[in-house]
Design a protein around this motif. Structure first.
Motif, short mmCIF file in Angstrom:
data_model
loop_
_atom_site.label_atom_id
_atom_site.label_comp_id
_atom_site.label_asym_id
_atom_site.label_seq_id
_atom_site.Cartn_x
_atom_site.Cartn_y
_atom_site.Cartn_z
N SER A 21 0.63 -0.91 0.05
CA SER A 21 0.27 -0.16 0.21
C SER A 21 0.91 0.98 0.00
O SER A 21 0.32 1.80 -0.22
N GLU A 22 2.19 1.25 0.32
CA GLU A 22 3.28 2.00 0.62
C GLU A 22 4.11 1.33 -0.36
O GLU A 22 5.53 1.82 1.70
N LEU A 49 3.38 -0.79 -6.19
CA LEU A 49 1.96 -0.25 -5.24
C LEU A 49 0.51 -1.78 -5.94
O LEU A 49 0.89 -2.38 -6.92
N THR A 51 -2.89 -2.72 -5.83
CA THR A 51 -3.82 -1.84 -7.46
C THR A 51 -5.00 -2.93 -6.98
O THR A 51 -4.60 -3.80 -6.70
N CYS A 66 -1.99 -3.39 6.36
CA CYS A 66 -2.35 -2.09 5.51
C CYS A 66 -3.28 -1.78 5.95
O CYS A 66 -3.78 -0.27 5.64
#
Length: 116
Positions: A21-22, A49, A51, A66
């Motif tokens: 997520s980061e 990333l 998706t 996350c």
């Protein structure tokens, strides 16, 4: 590290996607070193990333903290593995994290691909 173990232990029986997520700009070199010590080369990987499309295409989604930033779809199997983040930690602290990930991956494989 989880994706590296899943690829190594399940081979072509499981399609693996790895994303965050980061995501950072590069792989954690200490994680790469820890995995190499166990005979697995993850050095060619690159942070990606997470998706919505990747989650939609997956049967099982393993998250590592996350929380609300991960896309959630009904009917998908989700597991959140609460693990210590290896970022910024020395190799002596990353090895136990690596070993815990390996055991969780082994258990996941046993669930997904039971021996007939």
């Amino acid at each position: 590290m989880a994706a590296g173990y899943l690829r190594a232990l399940a081979g072509d029986r499981v399609e693996v996607r790895s994303a965050g997520s980061e995501p950072g700009n590069a792989l954690n070199p200490i994680a790469v070193q820890a995995m190499a010590e166990d005979g697995i080369d993850i050095s060619a990987g690159s942070p990606a990333l997470l998706t919505t499309e990747a989650v939609q295409e997956s049967d099982v989604v393993i998250t590592m903290g996350c929380g609300d930033t991960c896309p959630v779809f009904p009917g998908k199997r989700y597991e959140d593995w609460e693990l210590t983040d290896p970022a910024g930690r020395p190799i002596d602290e990353v090895r136990p994290i690596r070993d815990e990930i390996k055991e969780r991956v082994r258990a996941l494989i046993a669930e997904l691909l039971p021996v007939a």
